[in-house]
Design an enzyme around this catalytic site. Structure first.
Site, PDB file in Angstrom:
ATOM      1  N   ASP A   1      10.916  -2.737 -10.432  1.00 50.13           N
ATOM      2  CA  ASP A   1       9.538  -2.399 -10.774  1.00 50.13           C
ATOM      3  C   ASP A   1       9.182  -1.039 -10.180  1.00 50.13           C
ATOM      4  O   ASP A   1      10.037  -0.158 -10.119  1.00 50.13           O
ATOM      5  CB  ASP A   1       8.600  -3.510 -10.268  1.00 50.13           C
ATOM      6  CG  ASP A   1       7.374  -3.688 -11.143  1.00 50.13           C
ATOM      7  OD1 ASP A   1       6.508  -2.790 -11.129  1.00 50.13           O
ATOM      8  OD2 ASP A   1       7.258  -4.707 -11.842  1.00 50.13           O
TER       9      ASP A   1
ATOM     10  N   HIS B   1       1.868  -1.976  -9.061  1.00 45.83           N
ATOM     11  CA  HIS B   1       2.377  -2.993  -9.986  1.00 45.83           C
ATOM     12  C   HIS B   1       3.481  -3.823  -9.342  1.00 45.83           C
ATOM     13  O   HIS B   1       3.471  -5.061  -9.390  1.00 45.83           O
ATOM     14  CB  HIS B   1       2.886  -2.286 -11.241  1.00 45.83           C
ATOM     15  CG  HIS B   1       3.178  -3.183 -12.391  1.00 45.83           C
ATOM     16  ND1 HIS B   1       4.445  -3.675 -12.644  1.00 45.83           N
ATOM     17  CD2 HIS B   1       2.388  -3.659 -13.380  1.00 45.83           C
ATOM     18  CE1 HIS B   1       4.410  -4.412 -13.742  1.00 45.83           C
ATOM     19  NE2 HIS B   1       3.185  -4.420 -14.211  1.00 45.83           N
TER      20      HIS B   1
ATOM     21  N   SER C   1       3.319  -9.042 -17.403  1.00 46.32           N
ATOM     22  CA  SER C   1       3.896  -8.578 -16.138  1.00 46.32           C
ATOM     23  C   SER C   1       3.587  -9.539 -15.001  1.00 46.32           C
ATOM     24  O   SER C   1       4.370  -9.671 -14.059  1.00 46.32           O
ATOM     25  CB  SER C   1       3.339  -7.200 -15.764  1.00 46.32           C
ATOM     26  OG  SER C   1       3.884  -6.184 -16.548  1.00 46.32           O
TER      27      SER C   1
END
Length: 397
Positions: free
Chosen positions: A110, A141, A337
């Site tokens: 990520d 994120h 996600s």
């Protein structure tokens, strides 16, 4: 003129053997994936296609954090205020499970991680940067996804599905702008496998419009740019398929790895019910555990999230998911996600469960349990399982 290409090799195909042993040696050898990024001309690409050790050749394609809605941070919903467990952890039954994920190695590919966040206190975090932008997580994120997989309680709230995971591999394959390349993703996958990851989770996708823009900026007309981008996408699918087959072949000589990927957020059911987009790469590749997102309804039941791409293998909470925020504290995000890390956390719990049973914990067995135990009676009327896969992922009870 030479272009950059990803060359995936299976080094097991190059083993030396006596003439009458060659077939047996090839059958018994595990896949040995190796990747390199090199400049190649058209003739050189054709020559590589005839090399028995070459499994796939593909142009690098731009990758990114999937588009809205998960780009925006938000404070935890009022419904979660004062709660001791996030709704996602509770929906999986992870808060009622005797398993914590202890002994399981999880890899997250990520935007990196905020290793100083209290959610990761006491953990061994092995970080590797495949972007050239350095360590850490300026996007937030990756930190949020990591918190959902194995985060410790933050401000009294349990955010992690598998908070007993002690060792995690953090591959930074998306840079500080949230963008990367399939070359970095593939290198990250091989790195995670080489470091004995039991579970790998990826919440990213190919940015096809960006691929076309890059080609047009080189002076190519739109039609030609579209054609080259489509061919690159097809070649990338074949590359991922080949890599996943090698991972499966290696499982015959070890315990294997469960690879989880978000399906993407390109659907728009709020505009029209049939505005559904299929799973994006890498989730569409052979052997990937593709994950869609669900949301809560006022009735207490669940429905597919409006943005979630269709045809997943499993679904998980993906709207108003509370997890770790870069710099400390908690934040809420939405997207497939956020769903994929729930499945990765559940996989970590199932690895521990099967090891405790002494039943020969292997990736195939973990995958089987994830699919067989998925809940189907929690959705609203008229639920379309083309959007939900086998159902809502569940923790071992």
């Amino acid at each position: 003129m030479a272009d950059q290409f990803i060359v995936l090799r299976d080094l097991s195909r190059t083993r030396m053997a006596a003439p009458f042993e060659r077939g047996a040696a090839a059958a018994e050898a595990p896949g040995e994936p190796h990747v390199e990024v090199v400049g190649l001309g058209k003739r050189e690409v054709a020559d590589l296609a005839r090399d028995p050790s070459v499994a796939a050749v593909a142009r690098p394609m731009p990758t990114s954090v999937p588009g809205a809605p998960e780009d925006a941070d938000a404070p935890p919903p009022e419904a979660e205020a004062g709660d001791r467990v996030t709704w996602g952890v509770r929906a999986l039954g992870a808060d009622a499970s005797a398993r914590t994920g202890a002994g399981t190695v999880v890899a997250i590919l990520d935007t990196g991680i905020d290793a100083t966040h209290p959610a990761f206190t006491g953990m061994t975090l092995v970080e590797e940067d495949f972007t050239g932008s350095g360590g850490g997580d300026k996007v937030g994120h990756g930190t949020h996804c990591a918190g959902t997989v194995f985060g410790r309680p933050v401000d009294g709230m349990r955010v992690g599905v598998a908070p007993g995971v002690e060792r995690a591999l953090i591959g930074k394959v998306l840079g500080d702008d949230g963008k990367g390349s399939t070359a970095g993703t593939v290198k990250g996958l091989l790195w995670a496998i080489g470091n004995d990851a039991d579970v790998i989770t990826m919440s990213l996708g190919i940015d096809f419009p960006a691929a076309m823009r890059q080609l047009e900026e080189r002076g190519l007309p739109q039609f030609l740019a579209t054609s080259i981008a489509l061919e690159s996408y097809r070649a990338t699918l074949r590359l991922y398929d080949s890599l996943m087959r090698m991972i499966a072949a290696r499982a015959a000589f070890g315990t294997g790895t469960v690879v989880v990927a978000a399906t993407g957020n390109a659907s728009h059911r709020e505009l029209r019910p049939d505005f559904e987009v299929g799973p994006e790469l890498p989730s569409a590749a052979e052997g990937m555990m593709a994950v869609g997102a669900v949301q809560r309804q006022p009735s207490g039941r669940l429905s597919v999230a409006r943005f979630s791409n269709t045809f997943p293998q499993l679904c998980a909470p993906g709207v108003d998911v509370v997890s770790a925020r870069t710099g400390g504290g908690l934040t809420s995000k939405s997207g497939t996600s956020m769903a994929a890390p729930h499945v990765a956390g559940a996989a970590a719990l199932w690895w521990q469960e099967l090891r405790a049973r002494g039943e020969g914990a292997r990736a195939a067995a973990v995958t089987g349990q994830l699919l067989l135990t998925a809940a189907t009676g929690v959705f609203d009327d008229g639920a379309d399982f083309a959007d939900l896969g086998a159902g809502l992922v569940q923790a071992p009870r």
